[in-house]
Design a protein around this motif. Structure first.
Motif, PDB file in Angstrom:
ATOM      1  N   ILE A 126       0.869  -1.169   0.000  1.00  0.00           N
ATOM      2  CA  ILE A 126       0.000   0.000   0.000  1.00  0.00           C
ATOM      3  C   ILE A 126       0.905   1.218   0.000  1.00  0.00           C
ATOM      4  O   ILE A 126       1.491   1.577   1.029  1.00  0.00           O
ATOM      5  CB  ILE A 126      -0.952  -0.002   1.211  1.00  0.00           C
ATOM      6  CG1 ILE A 126      -1.739  -1.311   1.257  1.00  0.00           C
ATOM      7  CG2 ILE A 126      -1.894   1.191   1.140  1.00  0.00           C
ATOM      8  CD1 ILE A 126      -2.533  -1.622   0.001  1.00  0.00           C
ATOM      9  N   VAL A 127       1.042   1.850  -1.159  1.00  0.00           N
ATOM     10  CA  VAL A 127       2.011   2.938  -1.325  1.00  0.00           C
ATOM     11  C   VAL A 127       1.352   4.308  -1.273  1.00  0.00           C
ATOM     12  O   VAL A 127       2.045   5.328  -1.255  1.00  0.00           O
ATOM     13  CB  VAL A 127       2.790   2.779  -2.644  1.00  0.00           C
ATOM     14  CG1 VAL A 127       3.590   1.483  -2.647  1.00  0.00           C
ATOM     15  CG2 VAL A 127       1.848   2.832  -3.853  1.00  0.00           C
ATOM     16  N   ALA A 128       0.010   4.344  -1.248  1.00  0.00           N
ATOM     17  CA  ALA A 128      -0.710   5.623  -1.157  1.00  0.00           C
ATOM     18  C   ALA A 128      -2.010   5.398  -0.413  1.00  0.00           C
ATOM     19  O   ALA A 128      -2.668   4.360  -0.593  1.00  0.00           O
ATOM     20  CB  ALA A 128      -0.987   6.194  -2.543  1.00  0.00           C
ATOM     21  N   ILE A 129      -2.372   6.353   0.446  1.00  0.00           N
ATOM     22  CA  ILE A 129      -3.664   6.332   1.124  1.00  0.00           C
ATOM     23  C   ILE A 129      -4.323   7.689   0.929  1.00  0.00           C
ATOM     24  O   ILE A 129      -3.653   8.723   0.924  1.00  0.00           O
ATOM     25  CB  ILE A 129      -3.543   5.990   2.623  1.00  0.00           C
ATOM     26  CG1 ILE A 129      -2.527   6.892   3.317  1.00  0.00           C
ATOM     27  CG2 ILE A 129      -3.183   4.523   2.802  1.00  0.00           C
ATOM     28  CD1 ILE A 129      -2.394   6.638   4.812  1.00  0.00           C
ATOM     29  N   CYS A 130      -5.634   7.665   0.752  1.00  0.00           N
ATOM     30  CA  CYS A 130      -6.367   8.893   0.457  1.00  0.00           C
ATOM     31  C   CYS A 130      -7.648   8.921   1.282  1.00  0.00           C
ATOM     32  O   CYS A 130      -8.406   7.950   1.274  1.00  0.00           O
ATOM     33  CB  CYS A 130      -6.692   8.956  -1.038  1.00  0.00           C
ATOM     34  SG  CYS A 130      -7.560  10.450  -1.567  1.00  0.00           S
ATOM     35  N   ASP A 131      -7.861  10.014   2.004  1.00  0.00           N
ATOM     36  CA  ASP A 131      -9.076  10.164   2.791  1.00  0.00           C
ATOM     37  C   ASP A 131      -9.311  11.637   3.067  1.00  0.00           C
ATOM     38  O   ASP A 131      -8.365  12.391   3.249  1.00  0.00           O
ATOM     39  CB  ASP A 131      -8.966   9.394   4.111  1.00  0.00           C
ATOM     40  CG  ASP A 131     -10.330   8.974   4.641  1.00  0.00           C
ATOM     41  OD1 ASP A 131     -11.101   9.861   5.053  1.00  0.00           O
ATOM     42  OD2 ASP A 131     -10.630   7.769   4.636  1.00  0.00           O
ATOM     43  N   VAL A 132     -10.587  12.042   3.093  1.00  0.00           N
ATOM     44  CA  VAL A 132     -10.925  13.453   3.337  1.00  0.00           C
ATOM     45  C   VAL A 132     -11.024  13.765   4.825  1.00  0.00           C
ATOM     46  O   VAL A 132     -11.150  14.920   5.210  1.00  0.00           O
ATOM     47  CB  VAL A 132     -12.253  13.830   2.657  1.00  0.00           C
ATOM     48  CG1 VAL A 132     -12.191  13.550   1.164  1.00  0.00           C
ATOM     49  CG2 VAL A 132     -13.436  13.093   3.279  1.00  0.00           C
ATOM     50  N   HIS A 133     -10.964  12.749   5.651  1.00  0.00           N
ATOM     51  CA  HIS A 133     -11.124  12.888   7.099  1.00  0.00           C
ATOM     52  C   HIS A 133      -9.762  12.691   7.761  1.00  0.00           C
ATOM     53  O   HIS A 133      -9.207  11.585   7.728  1.00  0.00           O
ATOM     54  CB  HIS A 133     -12.130  11.848   7.597  1.00  0.00           C
ATOM     55  CG  HIS A 133     -12.697  12.126   8.953  1.00  0.00           C
ATOM     56  ND1 HIS A 133     -11.910  12.346  10.058  1.00  0.00           N
ATOM     57  CD2 HIS A 133     -13.978  12.214   9.388  1.00  0.00           C
ATOM     58  CE1 HIS A 133     -12.673  12.545  11.113  1.00  0.00           C
ATOM     59  NE2 HIS A 133     -13.939  12.478  10.730  1.00  0.00           N
ATOM     60  N   ALA A 134      -9.212  13.737   8.344  1.00  0.00           N
ATOM     61  CA  ALA A 134      -7.864  13.673   8.902  1.00  0.00           C
ATOM     62  C   ALA A 134      -7.730  12.625   9.999  1.00  0.00           C
ATOM     63  O   ALA A 134      -6.687  11.967  10.118  1.00  0.00           O
ATOM     64  CB  ALA A 134      -7.465  15.051   9.434  1.00  0.00           C
ATOM     65  N   ASP A 135      -8.760  12.461  10.816  1.00  0.00           N
ATOM     66  CA  ASP A 135      -8.690  11.451  11.872  1.00  0.00           C
ATOM     67  C   ASP A 135      -8.613  10.041  11.280  1.00  0.00           C
ATOM     68  O   ASP A 135      -7.874   9.183  11.771  1.00  0.00           O
ATOM     69  CB  ASP A 135      -9.907  11.568  12.792  1.00  0.00           C
ATOM     70  CG  ASP A 135      -9.924  12.871  13.577  1.00  0.00           C
ATOM     71  OD1 ASP A 135      -8.844  13.501  13.711  1.00  0.00           O
ATOM     72  OD2 ASP A 135     -11.011  13.265  14.039  1.00  0.00           O
ATOM     73  N   ASN A 136      -9.380   9.807  10.239  1.00  0.00           N
ATOM     74  CA  ASN A 136      -9.307   8.514   9.567  1.00  0.00           C
ATOM     75  C   ASN A 136      -7.961   8.318   8.886  1.00  0.00           C
ATOM     76  O   ASN A 136      -7.411   7.211   8.868  1.00  0.00           O
ATOM     77  CB  ASN A 136     -10.428   8.400   8.527  1.00  0.00           C
ATOM     78  CG  ASN A 136     -11.781   8.169   9.166  1.00  0.00           C
ATOM     79  OD1 ASN A 136     -11.883   7.859  10.346  1.00  0.00           O
ATOM     80  ND2 ASN A 136     -12.836   8.321   8.380  1.00  0.00           N
TER      81      ASN A 136
END
Length: 442
Positions: free
Chosen positions: A58-68
């Motif tokens: 897993i070389v990239a993670i994307c989320d709009v929620h900073a806590d997540n």
């Protein structure tokens, strides 16, 4: 008897005509080699895949929620972080993307990823309109010789899916006439949640809204346990399609795996009155499909909420099957849920001599882990059970049911052109209006 699953080695798998993937991996090389994957929607539903995803890179993670994002970063500390999936897809070492975002982003990310040569696993539903489903399928078909795709209907991995298909296609119910699916979830929502002040700094509300029309922030859209977040927002038209797209994707898949369907030629729907903000809780949709090379024309139906089909026999209490399917034929009826099945021969002439059970060589093998099947496809022959051709046709059908409900009449449909032929105004319901700057096929 037809078999749902085939295992034919492609040129890529035998080493003749290897495909170079974006991250440098060769399609067809050792299956133990790892994919470089971007997890988009990095916590919530995404967290439920951490175990199987940990077998890859897993070389990239994307989320709009900073806590997540912080929680996902603990799992994948070396992954690059993004809040905008469009920027995430620009990362050069990616081989594939895994999409676990809210539903209204699915078609956009899937299409953009395929256009950039990336394999795609996308949670259900694949699209939130007839147009989105058709566009995802179109882009996939243009790239099917180099990309592996899988629709996130993971219940498909139950062996019962193939056992049901083998019974139906083998003639256990005689000549197939109808396939009916249903789900029992309900809601009492009457409109979008009211404005509740600005979003906290930890949530990029602009990016969460994404391509659909802007709505005010409300914390009520957040806070469910991982895997249940959709139940806070997917009854709203701009964010989801309620159960016809949610559990309907899973339950109709059980029927779809057996009926070998193209696209419908007509659709009608009834239930709760159409509401411009929320999808009906009670809904019944009916579709007609043309004959193919092993069966005649059939009808396919979907029931949700408190609506249910009639029981085929007094001993079968349909209300106790929360999500199920029923196949009606000239010789009997088959009722099934995700893991079990019940064959009810017709009361007259039901000696079963017309049915020949498949031998061991005709029974599809156990599919194994659903996500791992996609991993292997990305590295080998590109074959999965629920690719975007198969899933695209199913989701196009279900979304057409919502169009018919909005139109309030039976619609005739040209599946080649993707147009309604008896109500020109209803064609405007086939696709959503997106915000300025957002392009579906980008």
């Amino acid at each position: 008897m037809m078999k749902r699953r085939t295992f034919i080695k492609s040129a890529a798998a035998t080493g003749t005509g290897l495909i170079i993937l974006p991250g440098g991996m060769l399609s067809g090389q050792n299956p133990s080699d790892k994919l470089n994957i971007a997890l988009i929607g990095a916590h919530g539903r995404g967290s439920q895949y951490y175990g199987v995803l940990d077998t890859q890179n897993i070389v990239a993670i994307c989320d709009v929620h900073a806590d997540n994002m912080a929680l996902a970063a603990k799992q994948y500390p070396n992954a690059k972080q993004y809040t905008d999936w469009r920027k995430c897809l620009e990362q050069k070492d990616l081989d594939a993307v895994f999409i676990c975002t809210p539903d209204h982003h699915h078609a956009f990310i899937a299409i953009w990823a395929m256009n950039r040569g990336l394999h795609v696993y996308c949670e259900k539903p694949l699209g939130e309109s007839v147009h989105e489903a058709r566009e995802v399928r179109k882009v996939y078909l243009a790239n099917k010789n180099k990309l592996a795709t899988q629709h996130g209907t993971q219940r498909h991995a139950h062996e019962n899916f193939d056992r049901v298909s083998e019974l139906v296609r083998g003639g256990a119910v005689g000549e197939l006439k109808e396939a009916i699916a249903w789900g029992n979830r309900t809601h009492k929502v009457t409109g979008y949640l009211p404005a509740a002040g600005p979003a906290p700094k930890t949530i990029d509300w602009e990016q969460w809204i994404g391509p659909v029309q802007m709505h005010p922030y409300n914390p009520g859209y957040f806070g469910a346990k991982p895997g249940a977040g959709c139940l806070l927002w997917n009854m709203f038209h701009d964010f989801g399609s309620w159960q016809i797209g949610d559990m309907g994707s899973h339950t109709m898949d059980l029927a779809w795996n057996a009926i070998d369907a193209g696209q419908p030629t007509s659709a009608m729907a009834e239930g709760d009155p159409y509401h411009h903000e929320v999808v009906a809780s009670d809904l019944h949709a009916k579709f007609n499909f043309s004959a193919n090379n092993w069966r005649g024309p059939i009808t396919v139906e979907w029931y949700q909420g408190t609506l249910k089909p009639e029981s085929p026999h007094p001993a079968v209490d349909i209300s106790k099957i929360g999500h199920g399917v029923m196949f009606k034929g000239t010789k009997g009826t088959l009722v099934a849920d995700f893991t079990t099945r019940l064959l009810i021969p017709a009361r007259a002439g039901a000696d079963m001599t017309y049915y020949k059970a498949p031998d061991i060589n005709q029974v599809a093998p156990a599919p194994g882990d659903f996500v791992e099947q996609w991993f292997k496809a990305c590295k080998g022959d590109l074959k999965t059970d629920c690719d975007f051709d198969y899933a695209g046709r199913m989701i196009e059908t279900l979304m057409l049911g919502l169009v018919a409900h909005r139109a309030g009449k039976e619609l005739t449909y040209d599946p080649v052109a993707g147009r309604i032929t008896n109500d020109s105004a209803a064609n405007s319901y086939l696709q959503k209006e997106y915000r300025k700057g957002w392009v579906l096929n980008g």
